[in-house]
Structures are given as structure tokens and as C-alpha cells.
Design a protein around this motif. Structure first.
Motif, PDB file in Angstrom:
ATOM      1  N   THR A  60       0.830  -1.215   0.000  1.00 15.60           N
ATOM      2  CA  THR A  60       0.000   0.000   0.000  1.00 15.60           C
ATOM      3  C   THR A  60       0.859   1.259   0.000  1.00 15.60           C
ATOM      4  N   ASP A  61       1.915   1.263   0.790  1.00 19.02           N
ATOM      5  CA  ASP A  61       2.812   2.423   0.807  1.00 19.02           C
ATOM      6  C   ASP A  61       3.505   2.612  -0.541  1.00 19.02           C
ATOM      7  N   SER A  62       3.917   1.506  -1.157  1.00 14.49           N
ATOM      8  CA  SER A  62       4.582   1.610  -2.457  1.00 14.49           C
ATOM      9  C   SER A  62       3.630   2.111  -3.535  1.00 14.49           C
ATOM     10  N   LEU A  63       2.398   1.615  -3.532  1.00 17.92           N
ATOM     11  CA  LEU A  63       1.421   2.081  -4.521  1.00 17.92           C
ATOM     12  C   LEU A  63       1.078   3.552  -4.322  1.00 17.92           C
ATOM     13  N   SER A  64       1.000   3.983  -3.081  1.00 18.06           N
ATOM     14  CA  SER A  64       0.709   5.396  -2.826  1.00 18.06           C
ATOM     15  C   SER A  64       1.879   6.290  -3.232  1.00 18.06           C
ATOM     16  N   LYS A  65       3.091   5.802  -3.016  1.00 19.26           N
ATOM     17  CA  LYS A  65       4.270   6.603  -3.346  1.00 19.26           C
ATOM     18  C   LYS A  65       4.430   6.776  -4.852  1.00 19.26           C
ATOM     19  N   HIS A  66       4.188   5.707  -5.604  1.00 23.15           N
ATOM     20  CA  HIS A  66       4.354   5.746  -7.060  1.00 23.15           C
ATOM     21  C   HIS A  66       2.998   5.741  -7.767  1.00 23.15           C
ATOM     22  N   ARG A  67       2.039   6.395  -7.180  1.00 22.83           N
ATOM     23  CA  ARG A  67       0.686   6.380  -7.739  1.00 22.83           C
ATOM     24  C   ARG A  67       0.638   7.029  -9.114  1.00 22.83           C
ATOM     25  N   GLU A  68       1.316   8.137  -9.265  1.00 22.02           N
ATOM     26  CA  GLU A  68       1.271   8.851 -10.547  1.00 22.02           C
ATOM     27  C   GLU A  68       1.881   8.010 -11.666  1.00 22.02           C
ATOM     28  N   THR A  69       2.974   7.342 -11.367  1.00 27.84           N
ATOM     29  CA  THR A  69       3.623   6.513 -12.393  1.00 27.84           C
ATOM     30  C   THR A  69       2.767   5.323 -12.777  1.00 27.84           C
ATOM     31  N   PHE A  70       2.205   4.641 -11.775  1.00 26.83           N
ATOM     32  CA  PHE A  70       1.424   3.444 -12.060  1.00 26.83           C
ATOM     33  C   PHE A  70       0.104   3.772 -12.749  1.00 26.83           C
ATOM     34  N   SER A  71      -0.482   4.919 -12.434  1.00 20.22           N
ATOM     35  CA  SER A  71      -1.763   5.270 -13.052  1.00 20.22           C
ATOM     36  C   SER A  71      -1.609   5.709 -14.506  1.00 20.22           C
ATOM     37  N   SER A  72      -0.442   6.218 -14.868  1.00 21.51           N
ATOM     38  CA  SER A  72      -0.230   6.684 -16.244  1.00 21.51           C
ATOM     39  C   SER A  72       0.485   5.667 -17.124  1.00 21.51           C
ATOM     40  N   ALA A  73       1.041   4.618 -16.525  1.00 19.62           N
ATOM     41  CA  ALA A  73       1.772   3.621 -17.315  1.00 19.62           C
ATOM     42  C   ALA A  73       0.799   2.734 -18.088  1.00 19.62           C
ATOM     43  N   VAL A  74       1.160   2.407 -19.307  1.00 14.64           N
ATOM     44  CA  VAL A  74       0.343   1.559 -20.181  1.00 14.64           C
ATOM     45  C   VAL A  74       1.221   0.428 -20.699  1.00 14.64           C
ATOM     46  N   VAL A  75       0.677  -0.785 -20.663  1.00 16.74           N
ATOM     47  CA  VAL A  75       1.424  -1.950 -21.140  1.00 16.74           C
ATOM     48  C   VAL A  75       1.396  -1.961 -22.663  1.00 16.74           C
ATOM     49  N   ASN A  76       2.567  -1.999 -23.256  1.00 17.18           N
ATOM     50  CA  ASN A  76       2.684  -2.035 -24.717  1.00 17.18           C
ATOM     51  C   ASN A  76       3.841  -2.965 -25.072  1.00 17.18           C
ATOM     52  N   PRO A  77       3.552  -4.220 -25.366  1.00 17.13           N
ATOM     53  CA  PRO A  77       4.642  -5.169 -25.637  1.00 17.13           C
ATOM     54  C   PRO A  77       5.400  -4.793 -26.912  1.00 17.13           C
ATOM     55  N   LEU A  78       6.691  -4.979 -26.859  1.00 21.29           N
ATOM     56  CA  LEU A  78       7.547  -4.709 -28.005  1.00 21.29           C
ATOM     57  C   LEU A  78       7.522  -5.890 -28.976  1.00 21.29           C
ATOM     58  N   PRO A  79       7.918  -5.645 -30.213  1.00 19.57           N
ATOM     59  CA  PRO A  79       7.952  -6.770 -31.172  1.00 19.57           C
ATOM     60  C   PRO A  79       8.906  -7.877 -30.759  1.00 19.57           C
ATOM     61  N   GLN A  80       9.921  -7.548 -29.969  1.00 18.17           N
ATOM     62  CA  GLN A  80      10.871  -8.574 -29.557  1.00 18.17           C
ATOM     63  C   GLN A  80      10.320  -9.501 -28.468  1.00 18.17           C
ATOM     64  N   PHE A  81       9.168  -9.170 -27.903  1.00 11.73           N
ATOM     65  CA  PHE A  81       8.632  -9.994 -26.815  1.00 11.73           C
ATOM     66  C   PHE A  81       8.141 -11.329 -27.368  1.00 11.73           C
ATOM     67  N   PRO A  82       8.554 -12.447 -26.773  1.00  9.64           N
ATOM     68  CA  PRO A  82       8.115 -13.770 -27.279  1.00  9.64           C
ATOM     69  C   PRO A  82       6.659 -14.038 -26.903  1.00  9.64           C
ATOM     70  N   GLY A  83       5.745 -13.574 -27.729  1.00 12.47           N
ATOM     71  CA  GLY A  83       4.328 -13.701 -27.416  1.00 12.47           C
ATOM     72  C   GLY A  83       3.828 -15.128 -27.419  1.00 12.47           C
ATOM     73  N   LYS A  84       4.369 -15.986 -28.286  1.00 14.08           N
ATOM     74  CA  LYS A  84       3.905 -17.368 -28.339  1.00 14.08           C
ATOM     75  C   LYS A  84       4.403 -18.176 -27.151  1.00 14.08           C
ATOM     76  N   GLU A  85       5.661 -17.987 -26.785  1.00 16.37           N
ATOM     77  CA  GLU A  85       6.204 -18.757 -25.672  1.00 16.37           C
ATOM     78  C   GLU A  85       5.653 -18.281 -24.326  1.00 16.37           C
ATOM     79  N   ARG A  86       5.373 -17.002 -24.215  1.00 12.97           N
ATOM     80  CA  ARG A  86       4.898 -16.431 -22.952  1.00 12.97           C
ATOM     81  C   ARG A  86       3.542 -15.754 -23.158  1.00 12.97           C
ATOM     82  N   ALA A  87       2.651 -16.497 -23.742  1.00 18.71           N
ATOM     83  CA  ALA A  87       1.315 -15.947 -24.008  1.00 18.71           C
ATOM     84  C   ALA A  87       0.547 -15.691 -22.716  1.00 18.71           C
ATOM     85  N   PHE A  88       0.765 -16.527 -21.709  1.00 19.29           N
ATOM     86  CA  PHE A  88       0.040 -16.352 -20.448  1.00 19.29           C
ATOM     87  C   PHE A  88       0.415 -15.020 -19.792  1.00 19.29           C
ATOM     88  N   ILE A  89       1.714 -14.700 -19.791  1.00 19.76           N
ATOM     89  CA  ILE A  89       2.150 -13.427 -19.204  1.00 19.76           C
ATOM     90  C   ILE A  89       1.582 -12.258 -19.999  1.00 19.76           C
TER      91      ILE A  89
END
Length: 244
Positions: A60-89
Motif C-alpha cells: 500500500t505504501d509503495s502504490l501510494s508513493k508511485h501512484r502517478e507513475t502506475f496510473s499513467s503507465a500503459v502496457v505495450n509489448p515490443l515486437p521482440q517480446f516472445p508472445g507465443k512462448e509467454r502468451a500467459f504473461i
């Protein structure tokens, strides 16, 4: 699209490690309860509870401290990410809703919390409280009349023998006076008084006091302080995962 700097990446990795530590503590508690034929001892359960509570507080303390970063961050996988091998992630990171099992768990927790709030003890009713206020003075007075005041021994201790009383005190205790002496003195005083000396005496009838329950106003209890409503499980889980 801007990339995360080193501090933001470090905060994400730190939060990941904290969540992993919380997951390990929960798995350890579940294994101790499910694998053993008997429930763990109270100190063991208390240790697990302290670890889980500390992990939740740190997250809870960590989420409150970095709230601005976590709320604005968006997941965008790069082309180099092994999507087939790590599809679950990849599916886990790109998921916008909770998993069905998690949603069922939150609904079950909210149902239990609602039932506990409805069945919570609210104290005595108005009728029971009024009856208690009417009964208490008479009961206290009757109990006080059973004792002999002005001494250090009770009537029960005197009947059993004051030599058997062990108090551990160094000072000498006072024994209550005998009622027989007082009664004899009162009788002697009444014997000395005659009708010729005093003359007729007016008599006054004393009626017992029976207060009307309706007219008796019980002592008013102090008003209860307002309490904030309990946070729902869904809001708590949302705050833990998103920081908002």
C-alpha cells in the motif's frame, strides 16, 4: 510514446517483488492449513497474519508513493517480446478485467461483509435499557444492605472466622461492631422514656415509593460517534492493483 526511466523501472520491479512476497506468504498459510490434519497453533497463525499484514502495508505504501507513475503507465509489448512462448504473461498484463475466479472471490467477500454488518450487535433496545435502569438501583441497594460497612471484613468472612482471612496486609484490620450491643443500647434508651414525660406522639404513615416506569426518565447515553463505512473488497482489490 515515452519510455520509463530507471527510477520508474525500479519502482515497478520493487512492487513486483513485494507482490511475489505476499503471494508466497499466502501460499505458505494455505499449505499449513490444508496439509496438516489439525489447525496450526495460535502462534503459527499469528506469525502468518503478521507477515501478510506487513506485506499488505508495504504494498500500500509503495502504490501510494508511485501512484502517478502506475496510473499513467500503459502496457505495450515490443515486437521482440516472445508472445507465443509467454502468451500467459502477455494475456495477464493486457487484461482489463479481473479473472472470473477473482471476481467470485470478491463477491463472496462482499456478501460475508454485508451479512456481518446486518447481524452486528447494536446494543440494548430502548425498552431493555429502560428496564435495566429501573432494576439496577434496587438491586444495588439490596446488595449493599447485605454488607456491614465501616470495617475491613465482610459478613461472610466474619461468619467463617476472621482468623482464617489472609490479606497480606501489615496493618491491623478493623472488625465491624456487633449489632447486639447497638440493639441493647437502643432498647435501654427506649425503656427510659415514658408516656408521662413525652406525651402523645404523632404517627406518620410511610408508604413505599413505587415510581411510575413511564414517568422515570433514564439517563441519556452519550451520542455515538459517526464511523466511516467499511471499504468494500472490490475497492480494496482495485486500490491494491491500480493504486487508485
Amino acid at each position: 510514446m515515452t519510455t520509463l526511466d530507471s527510477d520508474q523501472v525500479r519502482s515497478l520491479d520493487q512492487t513486483r517483488q513485494l507482490l511475489l512476497s505476499l503471494h508466497t506468504s499466502l501460499v505458505a498459510l494455505r499449505s499449513d492449513i490444508s496439509q496438516n490434519p489439525q489447525l496450526p497453533s495460535w502462534p503459527a497463525l499469528q506469525t502468518h497474519a503478521n507477515l501478510i499484514s506487513n506485506n499488505l502495508q508495504t504494498i500500500t505504501d509503495s502504490l501510494s508513493k508511485h501512484r502517478e507513475t502506475f496510473s499513467s503507465a500503459v502496457v505495450n509489448p515490443l515486437p521482440q517480446f516472445p508472445g507465443k512462448e509467454r502468451a500467459f504473461i502477455l494475456e495477464t498484463l493486457l487484461r482489463t478485467k479481473l479473472e472470473p475466479s477473482v471476481e467470485e472471490w470478491i463477491e463472496e467477500g462482499e456478501t460475508v461483509a454485508t451479512q456481518q454488518q446486518k447481524s452486528a450487535h447494536r446494543g440494548l433496545s430502548t425498552a431493555d435499557r429502560d428496564a435495566l435502569w429501573q432494576w439496577a438501583p434496587g438491586a444495588a441497594n439490596a446488595e449493599a444492605r447485605k454488607q456491614k460497612w465501616g470495617a475491613d471484613y465482610t459478613l461472610q468472612e466474619i461468619q467463617n472466622g476472621i482468623e482464617n482471612v489472609k490479606t497480606g496486609l501489615l496493618r491491623e484490620l478493623v472488625e465491624p461492631p456487633e449489632d447486639d450491643d447497638v440493639d441493647d443500647d437502643d432498647e435501654d434508651e427506649y425503656d427510659e422514656v415514658t408516656d408521662d414525660e413525652t406525651g402523645p406522639v404523632d404517627k406518620m404513615d410511610i408508604e413505599p415509593l413505587n415510581p411510575d416506569p413511564k414517568s422515570t426518565s433514564p439517563a441519556q447515553n452519550p451520542p455515538l460517534l459517526p464511523r466511516a463505512p467499511q471499504m468494500s473488497m472490490e475497492s480494496m482489490h482495485k486500490f491494491m492493483t491500480t493504486g487508485r
